[in-house]
Design a protein around this motif. Structure first.
Motif, short mmCIF file in Angstrom:
data_model
loop_
_atom_site.label_atom_id
_atom_site.label_comp_id
_atom_site.label_asym_id
_atom_site.label_seq_id
_atom_site.Cartn_x
_atom_site.Cartn_y
_atom_site.Cartn_z
N THR A 1 0.82 -1.21 0.00
CA THR A 1 0.00 0.00 0.00
C THR A 1 0.85 1.26 0.00
O THR A 1 0.35 2.35 -0.28
CB THR A 1 -0.90 0.04 1.23
N LEU A 2 2.11 1.14 0.37
CA LEU A 2 3.05 2.26 0.50
C LEU A 2 2.66 3.24 1.60
O LEU A 2 3.12 4.37 1.62
CB LEU A 2 3.20 3.03 -0.82
N GLN A 3 1.83 2.81 2.52
CA GLN A 3 1.36 3.74 3.55
C GLN A 3 2.37 3.95 4.67
O GLN A 3 2.39 5.01 5.28
CB GLN A 3 0.02 3.24 4.12
N SER A 4 3.18 2.94 4.97
CA SER A 4 4.14 3.07 6.07
C SER A 4 5.52 3.43 5.53
O SER A 4 5.86 3.12 4.39
CB SER A 4 4.22 1.78 6.87
N THR A 5 6.32 4.05 6.37
CA THR A 5 7.69 4.38 6.00
C THR A 5 8.50 3.13 5.69
O THR A 5 9.30 3.11 4.76
CB THR A 5 8.37 5.17 7.13
N VAL A 6 8.26 2.06 6.47
CA VAL A 6 8.96 0.80 6.24
C VAL A 6 8.66 0.29 4.84
O VAL A 6 9.57 -0.13 4.09
CB VAL A 6 8.57 -0.24 7.30
N ASP A 7 7.39 0.33 4.44
CA ASP A 7 7.02 -0.17 3.12
C ASP A 7 7.62 0.70 2.01
O ASP A 7 8.02 0.18 0.95
CB ASP A 7 5.50 -0.22 2.98
N GLN A 8 7.66 1.99 2.22
CA GLN A 8 8.26 2.88 1.22
C GLN A 8 9.74 2.56 1.04
O GLN A 8 10.25 2.50 -0.10
CB GLN A 8 8.06 4.33 1.64
N LYS A 9 10.43 2.33 2.15
CA LYS A 9 11.85 1.98 2.07
C LYS A 9 12.04 0.62 1.41
O LYS A 9 12.98 0.40 0.66
CB LYS A 9 12.48 2.00 3.47
N TRP A 10 11.14 -0.32 1.73
CA TRP A 10 11.22 -1.65 1.14
C TRP A 10 11.11 -1.59 -0.37
O TRP A 10 11.92 -2.20 -1.09
CB TRP A 10 10.11 -2.54 1.72
N LEU A 11 10.11 -0.86 -0.90
CA LEU A 11 9.93 -0.82 -2.34
C LEU A 11 11.09 -0.12 -3.02
O LEU A 11 11.58 -0.56 -4.07
CB LEU A 11 8.62 -0.14 -2.70
N ALA A 12 11.57 0.96 -2.42
CA ALA A 12 12.71 1.66 -3.00
C ALA A 12 13.94 0.75 -3.06
O ALA A 12 14.66 0.70 -4.05
CB ALA A 12 13.02 2.92 -2.21
N ALA A 13 14.16 -0.02 -1.97
CA ALA A 13 15.30 -0.93 -1.94
C ALA A 13 15.14 -2.06 -2.95
O ALA A 13 16.11 -2.46 -3.61
CB ALA A 13 15.47 -1.51 -0.53
N LEU A 14 13.91 -2.57 -3.10
CA LEU A 14 13.69 -3.68 -4.03
C LEU A 14 13.90 -3.23 -5.47
O LEU A 14 14.53 -3.94 -6.27
CB LEU A 14 12.28 -4.24 -3.84
#
Length: 526
Positions: A340-353
């Protein structure tokens, strides 16, 4: 790991909310007597004649590469469009839009491959799609067709649009995901027979380039344990060889399991066993390994709470599936990933992936392959590339993927579409509008719209601004940037540099910290 359950609940809720008035066909409506097998040859031939724009016939593998019929490397850069695996027995969103406009939009955004989940239910004779809107001419050519015949039409138009398709056996039936490739009601023999039927149905039609044998095998499924009732690797060999006996030109996509050697991960995402127990098919150069990977909006995993996150993630991905590519064993396809990209963790995860997927550029023409989850906005734990109106694009999500889309496709790079747009001369000029779309203490997201204000098309543009505070860019999509001191210069990506007179392009980025306001921006065009 709980994605399949939440997705099923979301799909069921959506179906309950659909209008059942004129123009919406429910299961058992007109055409219910149409036999699935009766349209097989007609559907296949119709699809085969509609693939002129699809890229270079069937695909095959060589080491870690996927090559087209001419031996040129290709990259699967695609999207999942689900629904055939649910009780609707058809891709979702057709209650709102025409299927052709959906496929055209996917192509325009730079996706070159469509992964289509299905359940074995659609291969039962007379299975009808539910909740298709036929009003105002929408989907008019689908009226009265069985689910399998609708799939024929989607395959045919996808070929016209220049899209490839991977068929994904997602579930044994519409009731839900299964840990193993068979259930009491859908035995292995049915699974294999249905896979062979689909391979035969689209034989000779290179729009359908591959089959994903079974979605997300998980505990008690094993890899290499030798128990034929649980060993997914052996089952994949049996099914893969059966598919290739019907169409030896297809790619065979084999997902991982959940656990191997005491190490657990995402359902279908653990391919550690390949090193010792590789899948062996009767036809060479047809095997692609597939992993799934998700963020915290799907479930927590121990690596998200590691103090070194997100720097630890490349090591995690290398261990579970990336080593297969890096050791040149076979191509690796990330068949599902989303958030969903709602959390900071998820945003960092997608950028890293995305950085990890893009890092393979150091291998020349080689690349990881991928299909994002999902096109649909109604995936309960990830959302989609489309927003809830089934039309508006989530430019933040789509923008994250821009740098790993396939060259030569709109939205994904490639050559200049008009190398000499104005031989008679003219004025090249542009303006830029900077908008902060969200702002919080630790960071912000911004979008910049570039408008061609000149009298001639431009081939490239740059936008420059200077921050008054100590801010920096954390990620950028649809553009690249350089920074000198507090001044940032963003340059167009390969796919959006050409802007016609009066037209516009846009890019976005994340930054930190928040509260910086809106700086003055300037735009230069060439």
């Amino acid at each position: 790991m709980f994605r399949s359950l939440r997705r099923a609940l979301c799909a069921a809720a959506t179906a309950l909310l659909l209008p059942l008035g004129a123009g919406v066909q429910s299961a058992g409506a007109a055409g219910a007597s149409a036999d699935a097998s009766a349209g097989a040859s007609a559907g296949a031939s119709a699809g085969a004649s509609a693939t002129a724009e699809a890229s270079a016939g069937y695909w095959h593998t060589s080491g870690r590469q996927i090559l087209d019929a001419a031996g040129q490397p290709v990259r699967i850069a695609g999207i999942n469009w689900f629904g055939f695996e649910t009780g609707n027995h058809v891709v979702h969103g057709l209650w709102t839009r025409d299927y052709k406009s959906m496929l055209d939009q996917m192509r325009s955004l730079g996706y070159n491959t469509l992964r289509v989940p299905f359940s074995d239910d659609i291969l039962k004779p007379g299975t009808m799609p539910d909740s298709i809107n036929y009003a105002d001419g929408k989907n008019a050519d689908l009226q009265g067709l069985t689910s399998l015949q609708v799939l024929d039409r989607i395959v045919a138009y996808a070929g016209q649009a220049g899209l490839k398709i991977v068929l994904d056996r997602h579930r044994p039936d519409a009731g839900g995901q299964s840990a193993l490739w068979y259930t009491a009601s859908v035995p292995e023999s049915t699974w294999i027979a249905n896979l062979k039927a689909l391979a035969s149905r689209y034989a000779g039609n290179p729009t359908v380039v591959g089959i994903d044998l079974h979605n997300e095998p998980h505990d008690p499924a094993c890899w290499g344990c030798g128990d034929t009732t649980r060993d997914w690797r052996l089952a994949a060999q049996r099914a893969g060889n059966a598919v290739l006996s019907a169409n030896p030109q297809l790619l065979i996509m084999v997902e991982g399991v959940q656990s191997y050697g005491g190490v657990s991960g995402w359902w279908g995402g653990n391919l550690m066993g390949v090193a010792q127990y590789p899948v062996q098919l009767d036809v060479p150069n047809r095997l692609v390994y597939s992993a799934h990977d998700y963020a915290t909006s799907v479930a927590q995993q121990p690596w998200f709470s590691d103090p070194s996150f997100p720097d630890n993630m490349p090591g995690v991905w290398d261990r579970y599936w990336g080593y297969i590519f890096k050791q040149n064993i076979a191509p690796v396809w990330l068949g599902e990933f989303g958030t969903t990209l709602q959390s900071t963790v998820d945003q960092k995860w997608l950028a890293a992936l995305v950085t990890y997927l893009r890092s393979t550029s150091t291998y020349g023409a080689d690349s990881f392959h991928w299909t994002f989850w999902s096109w649909n906005p109604n995936s309960g734990d990830t959302g989609g590339i489309l927003k809830d109106d089934w039309s508006t694009v989530d430019t933040v999500k789509d923008g994250h993927l821009a740098s790993v889309k396939a060259p030569g496709f709109p939205g994904g790079g490639g050559g200049d579409p008009d190398p000499d747009p104005d031989p008679g001369g003219g004025t090249a000029a542009c303006s830029a509008a900077y908008t902060v779309s969200s702002d919080w203490i630790d960071g912000f997201n911004a979008e910049v719209k570039v408008t061609n204000t000149g009298t001639t098309p431009v081939n490239s543009w740059k936008v420059t601004w200077t921050w008054g505070a100590s801010q920096w860019v954390t990620s950028m999509w649809n553009a690249t940037y350089t920074r000198t001191g507090a001044t940032v210069t963003a340059s167009n990506a390969a796919h959006n540099g050409a802007v016609p007179a009066g037209g516009s392009a846009s890019f976005g980025f994340g930054g930190a910290p928040g509260g910086g306001g809106v700086p003055s921006v300037s735009c230069t065009a060439a």
